[in-house]
Design an enzyme around this catalytic site. Structure first.
Site, PDB file in Angstrom:
ATOM      1  N   GLU A  49       0.883  -1.180   0.000  1.00  0.00           N
ATOM      2  CA  GLU A  49       0.000   0.000   0.000  1.00  0.00           C
ATOM      3  C   GLU A  49       0.909   1.214   0.000  1.00  0.00           C
ATOM      4  O   GLU A  49       1.733   1.371   0.906  1.00  0.00           O
ATOM      5  CB  GLU A  49      -0.894   0.011   1.240  1.00  0.00           C
ATOM      6  CG  GLU A  49      -2.055  -0.966   1.168  1.00  0.00           C
ATOM      7  CD  GLU A  49      -3.002  -0.708   0.014  1.00  0.00           C
ATOM      8  OE1 GLU A  49      -3.010   0.407  -0.544  1.00  0.00           O
ATOM      9  OE2 GLU A  49      -3.718  -1.649  -0.369  1.00  0.00           O
TER      10      GLU A  49
ATOM     11  N   GLU B  51       3.669  13.088  -4.916  1.00  0.00           N
ATOM     12  CA  GLU B  51       3.053  13.074  -3.582  1.00  0.00           C
ATOM     13  C   GLU B  51       3.943  13.911  -2.653  1.00  0.00           C
ATOM     14  O   GLU B  51       5.120  13.609  -2.481  1.00  0.00           O
ATOM     15  CB  GLU B  51       2.966  11.645  -3.045  1.00  0.00           C
ATOM     16  CG  GLU B  51       2.286  11.599  -1.681  1.00  0.00           C
ATOM     17  CD  GLU B  51       2.344  10.232  -1.006  1.00  0.00           C
ATOM     18  OE1 GLU B  51       3.422   9.641  -0.952  1.00  0.00           O
ATOM     19  OE2 GLU B  51       1.293   9.787  -0.514  1.00  0.00           O
TER      20      GLU B  51
HETATM   21  P1  NAD Z   1       8.865   4.717   3.695  1.00  0.00           P
HETATM   22  O1  NAD Z   1       8.641   3.976   2.421  1.00  0.00           O
HETATM   23  O2  NAD Z   1      10.051   5.573   3.792  1.00  0.00           O
HETATM   24  O3  NAD Z   1       8.976   3.671   4.911  1.00  0.00           O
HETATM   25  C1  NAD Z   1       7.954   2.747   5.198  1.00  0.00           C
HETATM   26  C2  NAD Z   1       8.549   1.586   5.978  1.00  0.00           C
HETATM   27  O4  NAD Z   1       9.455   0.880   5.132  1.00  0.00           O
HETATM   28  C3  NAD Z   1       9.359   2.016   7.205  1.00  0.00           C
HETATM   29  O5  NAD Z   1       9.140   1.115   8.257  1.00  0.00           O
HETATM   30  C4  NAD Z   1      10.784   1.924   6.707  1.00  0.00           C
HETATM   31  O6  NAD Z   1      11.711   1.696   7.737  1.00  0.00           O
HETATM   32  C5  NAD Z   1      10.707   0.720   5.783  1.00  0.00           C
HETATM   33  N1  NAD Z   1      11.759   0.651   4.774  1.00  0.00           N
HETATM   34  C6  NAD Z   1      12.461   1.679   4.230  1.00  0.00           C
HETATM   35  N2  NAD Z   1      13.370   1.201   3.358  1.00  0.00           N
HETATM   36  C7  NAD Z   1      13.242  -0.149   3.337  1.00  0.00           C
HETATM   37  C8  NAD Z   1      13.875  -1.191   2.623  1.00  0.00           C
HETATM   38  N3  NAD Z   1      14.843  -0.942   1.743  1.00  0.00           N
HETATM   39  N4  NAD Z   1      13.477  -2.469   2.830  1.00  0.00           N
HETATM   40  C9  NAD Z   1      12.481  -2.737   3.699  1.00  0.00           C
HETATM   41  N5  NAD Z   1      11.847  -1.792   4.424  1.00  0.00           N
HETATM   42  C10 NAD Z   1      12.210  -0.505   4.228  1.00  0.00           C
HETATM   43  O7  NAD Z   1       7.516   5.529   3.986  1.00  0.00           O
HETATM   44  P2  NAD Z   1       7.219   6.539   5.181  1.00  0.00           P
HETATM   45  O8  NAD Z   1       7.969   7.805   4.928  1.00  0.00           O
HETATM   46  O9  NAD Z   1       7.367   5.857   6.495  1.00  0.00           O
HETATM   47  O10 NAD Z   1       5.638   6.789   4.989  1.00  0.00           O
HETATM   48  C11 NAD Z   1       5.108   7.690   4.057  1.00  0.00           C
HETATM   49  C12 NAD Z   1       4.593   6.966   2.829  1.00  0.00           C
HETATM   50  O11 NAD Z   1       3.664   5.961   3.219  1.00  0.00           O
HETATM   51  C13 NAD Z   1       3.823   7.874   1.902  1.00  0.00           C
HETATM   52  O12 NAD Z   1       4.191   7.619   0.560  1.00  0.00           O
HETATM   53  C14 NAD Z   1       2.363   7.476   2.120  1.00  0.00           C
HETATM   54  O13 NAD Z   1       1.499   7.738   1.048  1.00  0.00           O
HETATM   55  C15 NAD Z   1       2.507   6.033   2.370  1.00  0.00           C
HETATM   56  N6  NAD Z   1       1.326   5.495   3.069  1.00  0.00           N
HETATM   57  C16 NAD Z   1       0.453   4.711   2.359  1.00  0.00           C
HETATM   58  C17 NAD Z   1      -0.694   4.217   2.963  1.00  0.00           C
HETATM   59  C18 NAD Z   1      -1.625   3.315   2.202  1.00  0.00           C
HETATM   60  O14 NAD Z   1      -2.303   2.518   2.844  1.00  0.00           O
HETATM   61  N7  NAD Z   1      -1.705   3.404   0.888  1.00  0.00           N
HETATM   62  C19 NAD Z   1      -0.958   4.519   4.297  1.00  0.00           C
HETATM   63  C20 NAD Z   1      -0.066   5.340   4.979  1.00  0.00           C
HETATM   64  C21 NAD Z   1       1.082   5.812   4.357  1.00  0.00           C
END
Ligand code: NAD
Length: 478
Positions: free
Chosen positions: A247, A380
């Site tokens: 997601e 975004e």
């Molecule tokens: P992010 O992608 O930076 O991180 C999300 C998670 O992934 C964190 O726990 C992070 O530590 C982990 N992660 C980062 N790099 C990784 C890797 N290489 N391998 C495995 N895990 C890794 O996102 P964020 O900044 O925490 O959140 C914001 C984003 O989340 C926005 O794009 C937002 O739209 C999205 N979001 C989507 C939904 C949905 O349901 N569609 C809901 C909430 C947030």
């Protein structure tokens, strides 16, 4: 200050480093110190989960119901306290945070019931004297990787169905908001689950997240976060044929037609664009407004924005709290500059704000005179920045609403049944909102999007079982 540990194989375990949890409303306020793990902790957690799996996979639905119901009941009973912690670490306002905790509690209650409702099918065979039936079985050890913007609801909507359907869990919280994740894990640790069924390893994405994604004993990864990270996870999981559910982001449109009720439209736009500091994947970031109502709408938005109170998330009467951290604040300011350079007009907000305490305060921003090709309408931003795009008529508005790499939510404000129904059928998004903000969802129905926003089966509601189970078909000679 006592360091809060990781939870592995039924024990609280030291990590390999410690990180402070800082309040974005007041950066002098350290909420707590939290252990961070590394690949060796993932190894231990996956081993524990794998060992626990055969027992949990064949546990009775009553046993699963009891654990999930216990967790949900405690979350609901402690919603004010947990909401306070959430507001303090993430920066959404206290009422929003308590609402999120309430949602998390209800999600556990819902999936307690789902454990009892995990029925299969009985299908007459095309062959004589043969019967066919199907059952759903758990997939194994699942890795659950979550973002920072819903620190308890998103963990809940992954952990609850995983456990309800008999999977064992390794949960990786987001780096920025360990408080709610730890509190949730602590409640789960007392819910009667056998050791190893639930494990929590906090740590960085590139170390802990990556180790989970690449682990051969992790059967599935459910990830919520950014598109960039989601793409790399998908590539790695497909390589080793693990199940995935992603997601990701949104650039959600809210269409406002000439015949809209102006109050309804302004409420939906203010709520959807700016509440929770615009840090929602479902936030409305493109306000697509038809000619006849455009100027009235912009004026009414500015009047409403003047009244918004931006302050400490815990202060009573605050409408919008701070941005989550310094880098998100810098990103918002950078996009304000990009918008100006692209030739759009900043009609409100968009600057760093000073408040009594030193925090990451940002004035919600509204741009007008934008077009759908501009970078501020493609990327975004994930902050309280909304744009107004002028449309000649409904058809042009719909085309622009769909012209985006994302497809999470899509909204329309209109009093016409004809346009509302047409939009419902033709908007290319997973969730459609009519005369409602694009953000704000129920806890018991499917959640997810299309195009760049989502990949894999839906989360939440009865659809959650698609990811957390695999179907077995049995043929029996009568
Ligand atoms: P992010 O992608 O930076 O991180 C999300 C998670 O992934 C964190 O726990 C992070 O530590 C982990 N992660 C980062 N790099 C990784 C890797 N290489 N391998 C495995 N895990 C890794 O996102 P964020 O900044 O925490 O959140 C914001 C984003 O989340 C926005 O794009 C937002 O739209 C999205 N979001 C989507 C939904 C949905 O349901 N569609 C809901 C909430 C947030």
């Amino acid at each position: 200050m006592e360091t809060k540990k990781l939870f592995i194989n039924g024990e609280w375990v030291e990590g390999s480093s410690v990180k402070a949890n800082i309040n974005p409303s007041n950066i002098q306020d350290t909420i707590g110190m939290y252990s961070e793990g590394d690949a060796s902790h993932v190894e231990l957690a996956v081993k524990a989960a794998k060992t626990a799996f055969p027992g949990w996979a064949y546990s009775t639905p009553q046993q699963r119901f009891n654990a999930l119901d216990f967790i949900g009941s405690e979350i609901l009973a402690r919603q004010d306290e947990l909401g306070r912690l959430l507001a303090r670490e993430e920066g959404k306002t206290l009422p929003e945070a308590v609402g999120e905790v309430n949602r998390a509690g209800n999600i556990f209650k819902f999936f307690a019931g789902e454990a009892l409702r995990n029925s299969g099918d009985y299908i007459p065979s095309v062959r004589p004297n043969v019967i066919v039936d199907t059952v759903r079985e758990p997939i194994g050890v699942v890795g659950l990787i979550v973002p920072w913007n819903f620190p308890i609801a998103i963990p809940a909507w992954k952990i609850a169905p995983a456990l309800a359907f008999g999977n064992c869990v390794v949960f990786k919280p987001a780096e920025l908001v360990p408080g709610s994740a730890w509190a949730l894990s602590e409640i789960i640790s007392r819910s009667g689950l056998p050791k190893g069924v639930f494990n929590m390893v906090k740590g960085s994405g590139t170390v802990v997240g990556n180790a989970l994604v690449n682990h051969p004993d992790v059967a599935g990864i459910s990830f919520t976060g950014s598109v960039e990270v989601g793409r790399t996870i998908a590539a790695k999981c497909v390589q080793r044929m693990a199940k995935i559910q992603l997601e990701m982001g949104g650039k959600n449109p809210l269409v406002i037609l000439d015949d809209a009720d102006l109050d309804v439209a302004v409420n939906a736009a203010i709520q959807g664009s700016y509440y929770s500091t615009g840090q929602r994947c479902t936030a409305s970031s493109r306000l697509i407004v038809t000619e006849g109502i455009h100027d009235k709408f912009v004026q009414a938005m500015i009047e409403r924005m003047k009244k918004l109170k931006i302050d400490d998330a815990l202060t009573s009467g605050t409408d919008i709290g701070p941005v989550v951290d310094a880098s998100q604040l810098a990103k918002n300011l950078e996009y304000v500059d990009i918008g100006k350079k692209e030739g759009s007009k900043l009609v409100f907000g968009g600057e760093r704000l000073k408040r009594e305490k030193d925090g990451f305060y940002f004035g919600p921003a509204l741009f007008t005179e934008t077009n759908n090709a501009m970078q501020i309408n493609r990327d975004e931003i994930f902050g309280p920045v909304a744009t107004v795009i002028r449309a000649k008529n409904y058809d042009e508005a719909l085309t622009m609403a769909n012209d985006t790499p994302f497809g999470l939510t899509s909204g329309i404000c209109t009093q016409s049944l004809k346009f509302a129904n047409h939009f419902k059928q033709h908007a290319q998004a997973g969730m459609i909102m009519i005369n409602l903000p694009t953000a704000g969802i129920d806890y018991h129905v499917p959640f997810g999007g299309r195009k760049g926003s989502s990949y894999g089966s839906r989360e939440q509601g009865s659809y959650a079982k698609e990811f957390y189970t695999t179907v077995k078909t049995t043929y029996t000679m009568a």
